[in-house]
Design an enzyme around this catalytic site. Sequence first.
Site, PDB file in Angstrom:
ATOM      1  NE  ARG A   1      -1.380   2.370   2.888  1.00  0.00           N
ATOM      2  CZ  ARG A   1      -0.762   3.429   3.390  1.00  0.00           C
ATOM      3  NH1 ARG A   1      -0.542   4.507   2.644  1.00  0.00           N
ATOM      4  NH2 ARG A   1      -0.321   3.439   4.645  1.00  0.00           N
TER       5      ARG A   1
ATOM      6  CG  HIS B   1       2.488   6.661  -1.727  1.00  0.00           C
ATOM      7  ND1 HIS B   1       1.684   7.609  -2.320  1.00  0.00           N
ATOM      8  CD2 HIS B   1       1.915   6.391  -0.524  1.00  0.00           C
ATOM      9  CE1 HIS B   1       0.662   7.893  -1.512  1.00  0.00           C
ATOM     10  NE2 HIS B   1       0.786   7.163  -0.424  1.00  0.00           N
TER      11      HIS B   1
ATOM     12  CB  SER C   1       2.299  11.436   6.604  1.00  0.00           C
ATOM     13  OG  SER C   1       1.256  10.934   7.386  1.00  0.00           O
TER      14      SER C   1
ATOM     15  CG  HIS D   1       2.702   4.610   9.113  1.00  0.00           C
ATOM     16  ND1 HIS D   1       2.390   3.511   8.330  1.00  0.00           N
ATOM     17  CD2 HIS D   1       3.193   5.544   8.250  1.00  0.00           C
ATOM     18  CE1 HIS D   1       2.683   3.776   7.054  1.00  0.00           C
ATOM     19  NE2 HIS D   1       3.171   5.009   6.973  1.00  0.00           N
TER      20      HIS D   1
ATOM     21  CG  HIS E   1       6.977   7.765   6.003  1.00  0.00           C
ATOM     22  ND1 HIS E   1       7.133   7.235   4.743  1.00  0.00           N
ATOM     23  CD2 HIS E   1       5.671   7.595   6.321  1.00  0.00           C
ATOM     24  CE1 HIS E   1       5.963   6.784   4.297  1.00  0.00           C
ATOM     25  NE2 HIS E   1       5.053   6.991   5.244  1.00  0.00           N
TER      26      HIS E   1
END
Lengths: 337, 355
Positions: free
Chosen positions: A12, A16, A167, A194, A196
């Site tokens: 998912r 990107h 994000s 989550h 990055h």
Amino acid sequence: MIDILISDPTLRDGNHAVSHQLSAKQVAIYCEAANKAKVPIVEVGHGNGLGASSLQVGIALESDKVLLETARKNLSNSKLGIHVIPGFATIKRDLQLAIDIGVDVIRVASHCSEADITQRHISYAREKGKEVYGVLMMSHMVSATLLVEEAKKMELYGAEGIIIMDSAGAYLPNSVTEKISALTSSLNIPVGFHAHNNLGLAIANSITALEAGATILDGTARGFGAGAGNAQLEVLVAVLNKLGYNTNIDFYKILDASEIAELEIMQNIPVIKSESIVSGLAGVFSGFSKQVKRLAKEFNVDQRDIYFALGEKKVVAGQEDIIIEVVMEILKKDKHE
Amino acid sequence: MNSLSNSTFIQQDCERSCTDVELLRPLSNKNILITGGTGFIGKWISEMIIYLNKQFGFNTKIYLLARDIETFKSEYPTISKNVNIFFIEQDVKYISELPSDINYVVNAACSPDSREHVSQPLKTIDTILKGTSAVLETSYRLPDLENILHVSSNYIYGNVTKLNQKNIFESDLGVMECNSIHSAYGEAKRMAETLCSIYRNQHRLPITIVRPFAFIGPYQKLDKPWAVNSFIREALIGGNIRILGNENNVRSYMYGSDMAYWMLRILSVEYTGEIYNVGSDEAISILELSKLITKLFNRNIEVTSRYTKDNHNKIHSLVPDISKAKSLDLTNTFSLNESLARTIKWNQLFNNVYS
């Protein structure tokens, strides 16, 4: 030993990194490998989630239906998860379809200050008996107090856990501690993170989140994800094992799965490129990178200037059309100078 | 083949809850207005009045005031077609004139759904404050008014965990974080009680306040995100039960027909101005509740818990002390186990989603 729930959005968030061009065959191959490794949740779909394939954020190679049906066939040990942003995904057209196909886990996401828009989607998914989480994206942009208020809304709507997303890859460990601690002391349900990797802190921030009370983590094979990528799953599992956390993931098999992912689904392994460092510093959504790069080249503008200008405007996912405005403003300014 | 009709099922419940018909006799040949009349409370009070009219010749008339009458009429024909039920389609905030033959008012407008309170906090506050204000102001002009039953909420008690006692008395007041969007409903309900006290003092309006706790039973929508609703729904659709938050938290649940009888009994008391908790004092932990529900199904249902470690030692108890209501000869005729069994059976028989 503390149990940590791992969700794997390789298919998912990784979409990107390839402009949403993952094929059904690639989905099948990775799902089979992740399933063997007993990854608890495998998230599949367009980078921006269910129903997001569009000119604005990118047309996907495969439809949601094909992606989810393919994943469903190849997952038995692992649960099939989806990322849902109300606005892109409608209940009748998209969510109902996904439930009919047999998704197990539904993660309903909104910008960190807009949890209100998730009420109907969370409620609907719960009514259908699905495992439902609330996701607050771009969570670096608001204070811990506001984040708690929005997370509590999602809890009231019926979310079974709240995941905050870095994000933009903008978090430093002390901010992770502050926000995760605020959430775990205020909510009754589990909290997740989550990461990055724009500033090279994805693994470190994930562990910091656990130390602050989180029990859900996201990680992707080789870190395959938007911008500089996510927390590298196989590394995360290794570190968690070493720290004495339990993930129920087969370590050798997740190493195998990441090899397979590298060979079969990645054009390039994510590295922290210069523009990713800048976007992390500027706090700009990693999913913007392809469009920023294209427009910078087309108009001969420095990508770094675009990122810092976007950061000042506090743009969020879904506002991709502002990139061109920013480019025009930079050109206009350059002309005057 | 099921020969039991919804109407018979509900009337059986009303019969059981109605322990002393004579206590409700002041309501016979009188007219009752219920604002928020199409909600859970309005439906059950209507059903109880239908029962009293049919079995005991009460000849009581009900006016149900709500914004969307047509949907209600199509979904609940047994109530809407009854000759003693009348409808007023209006937003409670804007009422300025009511039928002059109204003797009793039950002010039950505003959804107790906590999802709506945080998504639409301004609307929530508006409905409670402007609605209550409009009801009180308009009722003041009713020539034969005997009592107003203002339906408040257990939310007004705020955080009473710190009071370190088992059940909540009407005199208890916990803290409430006023600087929070999550306090919109509770703070508005507190202010509405203050409005009631002003009208009682300055205009001598007869007003009695009830503070409802948790209810269960037919007519309660299982999509509500409350523990008992979620557990029953998940069990009905064949899933497992997931406890979210602290499984040791303590709750209690009152059955719908008991609630209706209590409301009407309190509405008809001679002395107004009092406050009563309305609920059950049969306390149960969330974990025990889930186990009780699993035993009512003929299959193995797994129960799992999800919680944050930080809050696992903080046990939150929300159980009313009901000694004041007991002084009016009120009891809970349905045990918790019976309430759950009856709720499950009704949904299996009459709710299209689960039958």
